[in-house]
Design a protein around this motif. Structure first.
Motif, PDB file in Angstrom:
ATOM      1  N   ILE A 146       0.859  -1.185   0.000  1.00 11.05           N
ATOM      2  CA  ILE A 146       0.000   0.000   0.000  1.00 11.05           C
ATOM      3  C   ILE A 146       0.896   1.237   0.000  1.00 11.05           C
ATOM      4  O   ILE A 146       1.799   1.358   0.825  1.00 11.05           O
ATOM      5  N   SER A 147       0.623   2.158  -0.919  1.00 10.58           N
ATOM      6  CA  SER A 147       1.393   3.407  -0.990  1.00 10.58           C
ATOM      7  C   SER A 147       1.078   4.297   0.202  1.00 10.58           C
ATOM      8  O   SER A 147       0.072   4.110   0.879  1.00 10.58           O
ATOM      9  N   SER A 148       1.917   5.293   0.412  1.00 17.68           N
ATOM     10  CA  SER A 148       1.618   6.285   1.441  1.00 17.68           C
ATOM     11  C   SER A 148       0.608   7.279   0.877  1.00 17.68           C
ATOM     12  O   SER A 148       0.474   7.440  -0.334  1.00 17.68           O
ATOM     13  N   TRP A 149      -0.099   7.956   1.777  1.00 15.53           N
ATOM     14  CA  TRP A 149      -1.139   8.902   1.379  1.00 15.53           C
ATOM     15  C   TRP A 149      -0.558  10.060   0.568  1.00 15.53           C
ATOM     16  O   TRP A 149      -1.157  10.506  -0.406  1.00 15.53           O
ATOM     17  N   ALA A 150       0.618  10.544   0.930  1.00 11.01           N
ATOM     18  CA  ALA A 150       1.223  11.677   0.220  1.00 11.01           C
ATOM     19  C   ALA A 150       1.666  11.282  -1.184  1.00 11.01           C
ATOM     20  O   ALA A 150       1.603  12.084  -2.106  1.00 11.01           O
ATOM     21  N   GLN A 151       2.110  10.054  -1.353  1.00 12.51           N
ATOM     22  CA  GLN A 151       2.589   9.618  -2.664  1.00 12.51           C
ATOM     23  C   GLN A 151       1.436   9.488  -3.653  1.00 12.51           C
ATOM     24  O   GLN A 151       1.502  10.010  -4.756  1.00 12.51           O
ATOM     25  N   ASP A 152       0.378   8.757  -3.256  1.00 12.27           N
ATOM     26  CA  ASP A 152      -0.753   8.555  -4.162  1.00 12.27           C
ATOM     27  C   ASP A 152      -1.973   8.111  -3.362  1.00 12.27           C
ATOM     28  O   ASP A 152      -2.093   6.933  -3.023  1.00 12.27           O
ATOM     29  N   PRO A 153      -2.894   9.027  -3.068  1.00 11.95           N
ATOM     30  CA  PRO A 153      -4.073   8.660  -2.273  1.00 11.95           C
ATOM     31  C   PRO A 153      -4.932   7.569  -2.919  1.00 11.95           C
ATOM     32  O   PRO A 153      -5.623   6.839  -2.215  1.00 11.95           O
ATOM     33  N   THR A 154      -4.886   7.435  -4.245  1.00  8.26           N
ATOM     34  CA  THR A 154      -5.719   6.422  -4.902  1.00  8.26           C
ATOM     35  C   THR A 154      -5.189   5.007  -4.699  1.00  8.26           C
ATOM     36  O   THR A 154      -5.933   4.043  -4.854  1.00  8.26           O
ATOM     37  N   THR A 155      -3.907   4.869  -4.357  1.00  5.02           N
ATOM     38  CA  THR A 155      -3.350   3.536  -4.103  1.00  5.02           C
ATOM     39  C   THR A 155      -2.941   3.358  -2.637  1.00  5.02           C
ATOM     40  O   THR A 155      -2.237   2.414  -2.304  1.00  5.02           O
ATOM     41  N   ALA A 156      -3.400   4.263  -1.774  1.00  8.53           N
ATOM     42  CA  ALA A 156      -3.069   4.189  -0.352  1.00  8.53           C
ATOM     43  C   ALA A 156      -4.130   3.407   0.419  1.00  8.53           C
ATOM     44  O   ALA A 156      -4.396   3.682   1.579  1.00  8.53           O
ATOM     45  N   LEU A 157      -4.754   2.440  -0.249  1.00  7.34           N
ATOM     46  CA  LEU A 157      -5.763   1.617   0.397  1.00  7.34           C
ATOM     47  C   LEU A 157      -5.776   0.235  -0.230  1.00  7.34           C
ATOM     48  O   LEU A 157      -5.283   0.030  -1.333  1.00  7.34           O
TER      49      LEU A 157
END
Length: 200
Positions: A146-157
């Protein structure tokens, strides 16, 4: 006599002082909190788990569980997340999409239709990329990364769906699980914020 009393008093005072220092040291060691998951650049970052009951079944419900990585700079990297909990009653997982349990448990009391998992404390992992479409749901199948929220909110879940049985069939009869834990890739428990949202 005075010198003997003075040496005894001095000896007791030095032993008491040594004991006091040792006691204070031990207490201070036990009160330090772990900074394993703390990030000074992102002190409010967290991982939130949302448990949405989507529909009711004759013996339970279908839920979508979503893990949000609201940390600004910390990714969940390979080998990915695992999520575990302890059921409140004798629930079973009939089927899953977008994730799978690591063990089935003892399902010997079921004949014919065997549940996906009968463990009191199941552990779920994400499916790998390339999983057949009929086993996927939205935001799944990234191998637990899971990406971090700052990097890419669409893949942070990341999400998975499960059909739960022997669980009750209304908001009033379903009992919340007793304990939930998120394990990071190194296997260390990380505190998570938990939201349980029930859709009527």
């Amino acid at each position: 006599m005075e010198s003997l009393r003075g040496s005894v008093t001095g000896s007791i005072t030095s032993k008491l002082s040594g004991f006091t220092i040792l006691l204070l040291f031990l207490l201070s060691c036990s009160t330090f909190t772990s900074t394993e998951a703390y990030d000074a650049l992102d002190p409010n970052g967290n991982i939130t788990i949302k448990w949405d009951i989507m529909t009711w079944n004759p013996d339970g419900y279908v839920a979508v569980v979503t893990i949000f990585n609201f940390q600004q700079y910390r990714h969940i990297q390979a080998p990915g997340w695992t999520l575990g909990w302890t059921w409140a009653k004798k629930e079973v997982i009939w089927s899953m999409m977008g994730g799978q349990t690591t063990e089935q448990g003892d399902c010997s009391k079921y004949k014919g239709n065997i549940p996906h998992c009968c463990k009191k404390d199941p552990t779920v992992v994400d499916l790998l990329p390339g999983t057949p479409y009929n086993q996927q749901i939205e935001n799944c199948c990234k191998g637990g990364v899971i990406s971090s929220w700052a990097q890419d909110p669409t893949t942070a879940l990341s999400s998975f769906q499960l059909s739960v049985g022997a669980a009750g069939t209304t908001n009033k009869t379903v009992r919340e699980y007793q304990k939930i834990s998120h394990l990071n890739p190194r296997g260390l428990d990380t505190l998570v914020d938990l939201q349980k949202l029930v859709n009527n």
